[in-house]
Design an enzyme around this catalytic site. Structure first.
Site, short mmCIF file in Angstrom:
data_model
loop_
_atom_site.label_atom_id
_atom_site.label_comp_id
_atom_site.label_asym_id
_atom_site.label_seq_id
_atom_site.Cartn_x
_atom_site.Cartn_y
_atom_site.Cartn_z
N ARG A 120 55.31 -78.31 -46.57
CA ARG A 120 54.27 -78.36 -45.52
C ARG A 120 54.49 -77.37 -44.38
O ARG A 120 53.99 -77.56 -43.28
CB ARG A 120 54.14 -79.76 -44.93
CG ARG A 120 53.67 -80.75 -45.96
CD ARG A 120 53.00 -81.95 -45.35
NE ARG A 120 52.53 -82.81 -46.40
CZ ARG A 120 53.32 -83.61 -47.11
NH1 ARG A 120 54.61 -83.68 -46.83
NH2 ARG A 120 52.81 -84.35 -48.06
N LYS A 142 47.07 -64.21 -40.78
CA LYS A 142 46.35 -64.47 -42.03
C LYS A 142 47.31 -64.27 -43.18
O LYS A 142 47.88 -63.18 -43.35
CB LYS A 142 45.19 -63.49 -42.20
CG LYS A 142 43.95 -63.85 -41.43
CD LYS A 142 42.81 -63.00 -41.96
CE LYS A 142 41.59 -63.09 -41.10
NZ LYS A 142 40.55 -62.15 -41.60
N GLU A 184 43.64 -47.27 -40.91
CA GLU A 184 43.48 -48.45 -40.05
C GLU A 184 43.83 -48.10 -38.60
O GLU A 184 43.23 -48.64 -37.66
CB GLU A 184 44.36 -49.62 -40.54
CG GLU A 184 44.13 -50.06 -41.99
CD GLU A 184 42.89 -50.93 -42.22
OE1 GLU A 184 42.16 -51.23 -41.24
OE2 GLU A 184 42.65 -51.29 -43.40
N LYS A 226 45.45 -55.22 -31.77
CA LYS A 226 45.23 -56.32 -32.71
C LYS A 226 45.56 -57.65 -32.05
O LYS A 226 44.86 -58.64 -32.23
CB LYS A 226 46.04 -56.15 -34.00
CG LYS A 226 45.80 -57.33 -34.96
CD LYS A 226 45.63 -57.01 -36.40
CE LYS A 226 45.20 -58.25 -37.19
NZ LYS A 226 45.34 -58.12 -38.63
N GLU A 236 39.08 -66.44 -36.52
CA GLU A 236 37.86 -65.78 -36.95
C GLU A 236 36.66 -66.70 -36.81
O GLU A 236 35.89 -66.91 -37.73
CB GLU A 236 38.01 -65.33 -38.41
CG GLU A 236 37.19 -64.12 -38.74
CD GLU A 236 37.70 -63.37 -39.97
OE1 GLU A 236 38.24 -64.01 -40.88
OE2 GLU A 236 37.55 -62.15 -39.98
N ARG A 241 36.89 -61.19 -33.88
CA ARG A 241 37.77 -60.60 -34.88
C ARG A 241 37.01 -59.72 -35.88
O ARG A 241 37.59 -58.85 -36.53
CB ARG A 241 38.52 -61.73 -35.63
CG ARG A 241 39.84 -61.30 -36.22
CD ARG A 241 40.77 -62.47 -36.53
NE ARG A 241 41.86 -62.01 -37.39
CZ ARG A 241 43.03 -62.61 -37.52
NH1 ARG A 241 43.29 -63.73 -36.86
NH2 ARG A 241 43.96 -62.14 -38.31
N ASN A 245 36.54 -55.20 -38.84
CA ASN A 245 35.94 -54.86 -40.13
C ASN A 245 35.19 -53.53 -40.13
O ASN A 245 34.50 -53.20 -41.10
CB ASN A 245 34.99 -55.98 -40.59
CG ASN A 245 35.76 -57.21 -41.03
OD1 ASN A 245 36.86 -57.10 -41.56
ND2 ASN A 245 35.20 -58.37 -40.77
N HIS A 248 34.76 -51.43 -43.24
CA HIS A 248 35.16 -52.27 -44.37
C HIS A 248 34.00 -52.75 -45.24
O HIS A 248 34.22 -53.13 -46.38
CB HIS A 248 35.99 -53.46 -43.88
CG HIS A 248 37.41 -53.10 -43.54
ND1 HIS A 248 37.74 -52.19 -42.55
CD2 HIS A 248 38.60 -53.50 -44.08
CE1 HIS A 248 39.06 -52.08 -42.48
NE2 HIS A 248 39.61 -52.85 -43.40
N HIS A 252 34.90 -52.12 -48.96
CA HIS A 252 35.06 -53.16 -49.98
C HIS A 252 34.15 -52.89 -51.19
O HIS A 252 34.53 -53.13 -52.33
CB HIS A 252 34.78 -54.55 -49.39
CG HIS A 252 35.88 -55.00 -48.47
ND1 HIS A 252 35.66 -55.90 -47.45
CD2 HIS A 252 37.19 -54.69 -48.42
CE1 HIS A 252 36.80 -56.10 -46.80
NE2 HIS A 252 37.75 -55.38 -47.37
N HIS A 265 43.32 -49.06 -50.39
CA HIS A 265 42.43 -49.70 -49.41
C HIS A 265 42.15 -48.78 -48.22
O HIS A 265 41.00 -48.59 -47.82
CB HIS A 265 43.05 -51.02 -48.96
CG HIS A 265 42.30 -51.67 -47.84
ND1 HIS A 265 41.04 -52.19 -47.99
CD2 HIS A 265 42.64 -51.86 -46.54
CE1 HIS A 265 40.63 -52.68 -46.82
NE2 HIS A 265 41.58 -52.50 -45.93
#
Ligand code: NAD
Ligand code: ZN
Length: 358
Positions: A120, A142, A184, A226, A236, A241, A245, A248, A252, A265
């Site tokens: 946990r 994340k 980035e 960031k 988010e 946030r 993107n 992106h 993507h 990427h």
């Protein structure tokens, strides 16, 4: 230099410098009293750095469990997570153990996910070794793994108790991986910080030479930016946030439309930013000179700016599969000038297609 990420009781520090791997045992001791550390790394980073970090802990009396996954995105899988859980249990990890992720974004996401879920939740530390991981994935909490058909589909928000960044490790990164991380970096300048964008323009040579002094400044500024975004919107929820993107939505779709492995990427993000800036031009949000400035900087950093030959209709269709689609509209993060963006879903398909047609 230390950057604080303020998230109430989940706050933590990012320590950035050159040669900071030397202080790893102290960094661990300052944050947790546990003496059982599980180091998760990949098959490239093991010999380069992780093995030595493990030894430095052992010398200080820690009990160290080294776990090495195959390098590559395939390791961000449920199978890999199960293997890690089972091995950790077999080798004596318990609720008091600490997980240290030593590697790129793949290792950070996977190890963070394993840390978030084993017993946990275990305390964990990030030691990011790719530029992408240093400026992006190691900060923000994340963590997760991929499903075979959906990237990052299973995961959690699980903040580390510290992030240790040594810019010297960038010296061994393959050139393409380094450039991909820089995409980035450029993104932060465009979305939030004109001064930083100008710093990048003025320091292209130092960056390309991976000069530790320059790279320390670069990584510090990205982590600060960031951290600001994550502090404003940890989970988010508020939409803040979303500015991360930029580039992106197209990226993507390019990644989905190409053979896996054809595009890194960051390379897709580079192309995506140029496309989204052109889209912003078409709808009158930004002037052409601002796009050209981005193109010039990205090219100077050896990044590709033109997508591979792809069917525009197909790419447009793929955009609809992205998580940025809501209420039947695609949400775009578009620049209004270097250093500022706006969120809009009011974009016509013919404008997107026109950008894709070039
Ligand atoms: P990666 O972890 O696969 O690393 C790229 C390659 O570089 C690997 O082969 C690795 O072994 C090697 N490597 C790592 N450090 C090295 C070093 N110092 N010297 C030489 N080789 C080294 O890829 P990445 O680009 O770091 O991360 C990509 C992952 O990050 C993706 O899975 C993506 O989804 C994830 N990501 C997560 C977040 C987040 O917020 N959690 C954000 C962005 C990206
Ligand atoms: Zn990205």
């Amino acid at each position: 230099q230390t950057i604080r990420v303020n998230l109430a009781e989940r706050s933590y520090d990012i320590l950035i410098g050159s040669g900071t791997l030397d202080v790893f045992p102290q960094f661990m001791a300052d944050r947790n009293s546990s003496t059982h550390v599980v180091i998760i790394t990949d098959s490239n980073v093991d010999d380069l750095y992780a093995d030595a970090l493990g030894d430095s802990l052992t010398e200080q009396g820690y009990e160290v469990q080294m776990m090495v996954v195959d390098a590559g995105e395939e390791s961000k899988s449920a199978d890999a997570a199960i293997d890690l859980w089972e091995t950790m249990l077999a080798e004596g990890a318990d609720r008091g153990s600490v997980v240290a992720a030593v590697g790129g974004g793949v290792v950070g996401d996977l190890a963070g996910f394993v840390a978030a879920t084993f017993a946990r939740g275990l305390a964990f530390v990030q030691v990011p070794t790719t530029l992408l991981a240093q400026v992006d994935s190691s900060v923000g909490g994340k963590v997760g793994i991929n499903l075979s058909e959906a990237k990052n589909m299973v995961g959690a928000f699980w903040q580390p108790m510290g992030v240790l960044v040594d810019v010297n490790v960038l010296g061994t990164l393959p050139a393409k991986e380094f450039a991909a991380g820089m995409a980035e970096v450029v993104k932060y300048g465009v979305i939030m910080d004109l001064d930083f964008f100008e710093y990048l323009e003025q320091n292209v040579d130092g960056i390309n030479a991976r000069d530790p002094e320059v790279m320390q400044k670069v990584v510090e500024r990205c982590c600060q930016l960031k951290a600001e975004v994550v502090e404003a919107d940890e989970r988010e929820e508020s939409g803040r946030r979303a500015i991360l993107n930029y580039g992106h939505t197209f990226a993507h779709a390019f990644e989905a439309a190409t053979e896996y492995g054809q595009l890194l990427h960051g390379e897709a993000v580079s192309m995506g930013m140029v496309c989204e800036s052109r889209l912003a031009e078409r709808i009158g949000l930004i002037d052409a000179a601002a796009t050209e400035r981005q193109v010039k900087l990205l090219e100077a950093l050896s990044l590709p700016i033109t997508p591979p030959e792809l069917d525009p209709e197909e790419v447009y269709r793929l955009m609809w599969h992205d998580k940025k689609v809501a209420d039947g509209k695609i949400n775009f993060v578009l620049p209004t000038k270097i250093g500022e963006t706006t969120l809009t879903s009011d974009v016509k398909s013919r404008d997107v297609l026109a950008v894709l047609e070039g």
